[in-house]
Design a protein around this motif. Structure first.
Motif, PDB file in Angstrom:
ATOM      1  N   ALA A   1       0.817  -1.105   0.008  1.00 36.46           N
ATOM      2  CA  ALA A   1       0.049   0.056   0.020  1.00 36.46           C
ATOM      3  C   ALA A   1       0.871   1.238  -0.058  1.00 36.46           C
ATOM      4  O   ALA A   1       0.212   2.450  -0.392  1.00 36.46           O
TER       5      ALA A   1
ATOM      6  N   ASP B   1      -1.860  -5.685   2.292  1.00 34.33           N
ATOM      7  CA  ASP B   1      -1.376  -4.652   3.466  1.00 34.33           C
ATOM      8  C   ASP B   1      -2.358  -4.939   4.487  1.00 34.33           C
ATOM      9  O   ASP B   1      -3.516  -5.328   4.378  1.00 34.33           O
ATOM     10  N   ARG B   2      -2.043  -4.104   5.489  1.00 32.78           N
ATOM     11  CA  ARG B   2      -2.805  -4.159   6.481  1.00 32.78           C
ATOM     12  C   ARG B   2      -3.890  -3.227   6.284  1.00 32.78           C
ATOM     13  O   ARG B   2      -5.131  -3.232   6.996  1.00 32.78           O
ATOM     14  N   VAL B   3      -3.877  -2.112   5.516  1.00 30.74           N
ATOM     15  CA  VAL B   3      -4.909  -1.330   5.063  1.00 30.74           C
ATOM     16  C   VAL B   3      -4.938  -1.474   3.441  1.00 30.74           C
ATOM     17  O   VAL B   3      -4.305  -1.996   2.855  1.00 30.74           O
ATOM     18  N   GLN B   4      -6.303  -1.292   2.945  1.00 30.05           N
ATOM     19  CA  GLN B   4      -6.459  -1.441   1.646  1.00 30.05           C
ATOM     20  C   GLN B   4      -5.672  -0.514   0.691  1.00 30.05           C
ATOM     21  O   GLN B   4      -5.718   0.686   1.135  1.00 30.05           O
TER      22      GLN B   4
ATOM     23  N   THR C   1      -6.457  -7.284   2.318  1.00 25.24           N
ATOM     24  CA  THR C   1      -6.200  -6.948   3.547  1.00 25.24           C
ATOM     25  C   THR C   1      -5.840  -7.981   4.487  1.00 25.24           C
ATOM     26  O   THR C   1      -6.365  -9.112   4.533  1.00 25.24           O
TER      27      THR C   1
ATOM     28  N   HIS D   1      -4.485 -15.173   1.133  1.00 26.90           N
ATOM     29  CA  HIS D   1      -4.430 -14.305  -0.127  1.00 26.90           C
ATOM     30  C   HIS D   1      -3.870 -14.966  -1.465  1.00 26.90           C
ATOM     31  O   HIS D   1      -4.429 -14.616  -2.367  1.00 26.90           O
TER      32      HIS D   1
END
Length: 253
Positions: free
Chosen positions: A14, A36-39, A52, A64
């Motif tokens: 990200a 990622d941990r955030v979109q 995410t 994933h």
């Protein structure tokens, strides 16, 4: 680099190095899944897939990989790029939670990611895996012992796993950047005021070089003002007069 028809998965995609590499892969023709941990806000603009999750979770990387195969039908390139710093020396002090976190993201995620990706890469007829290590995986980094430990682990894992997968047409490598101007060093950036820093694009260029020209198990250093290249590891002297140790198939043990 021509990746037309190929599918790539980038972790830690990200921002920073991961984002630059994801854009580079898409520009080369690949369909890209960005985890990622955030979109990742730019996944749609690349025609890609945003995923995410916490890559330190053993169930995250298999999920994933499954999502990528479901969306795109295959997986060819994996960039295991997610990483964190410890925020402590790990020598005179030890925050156990932070220690578990850095090992989980920097080491476990690479192991979970490779083992999850191998079956998909085999189904695609082969592929490439690049793990983002660091110069701290090649030399000692006093003052950041925990980060150094995790990146040495990545380098050792890549070098040992690569020969085992090369016969399947799966090439495993690492990139080992020096200090880069990315969110990873944001809090300590003032310390680098007079020090040359890599950009995320510099490291993305090195990743592209590894994908194009890397040989199995190579770990490429990336330094400002220098062309990226494989690091030349020195051999360890063996016992005098001893034959080369045998290759062991641990699946029989």
């Amino acid at each position: 680099m021509d990746l037309t028809g190929k599918v790539a998965l980038v972790t830690g995609g990200a921002s920073g190095i991961g984002a630059a590499a994801a854009r580079r892969l898409a520009a080369a023709g690949a369909r890209v899944a960005i985890a990622d941990r955030v979109q990742a806000p730019f996944a749609d603009e690349l025609g890609g897939l945003a995923l995410t999750g916490d890559v330190a979770d053993p169930e995250c990387m298999p999920a994933h990989v499954a999502a990528v195969e479901e969306a795109f039908g295959r997986l060819d390139v994996v960039l295991l790029n997610a990483g964190v710093t410890a925020g402590q020396s790990g020598v005179a002090d030890l925050d156990l939670e932070a220690y578990r976190r850095i090992v989980g993201v920097n080491v476990d995620h690479v192991v979970f990611g490779l083992t999850a990706a191998v079956p998909a890469l085999r189904r695609a007829g082969g592929g490439q895996v690049v793990a983002t290590a660091s110069l701290a995986g090649l030399v000692a980094m006093p003052g950041d012992a925990l980060y150094t430990m995790t990146k040495h682990a990545v380098v050792g894992y890549v070098r040992s796993a690569a020969p085992m997968l090369a016969t399947d047409g799966i090439r495993v490598n690492a990139v080992c950047p020096g200090f880069a101007d990315t969110p990873l060093i944001a809090r300590a950036k003032a310390r680098f005021a007079d020090f040359p820093l890599l950009t995320a694009e510099d490291v993305a260029t090195a990743i592209e070089s590894v994908l194009e020209r890397g040989e199995p198990g190579e770990c490429w250093f990336v330094q400002p003002g220098r062309d990226p290249a494989p690091y030349g590891f020195r051999g360890v002297p063996g016992p005098r007069g001893a034959p080369r140790p045998p290759d062991v198939d641990w699946s029989d043990h």
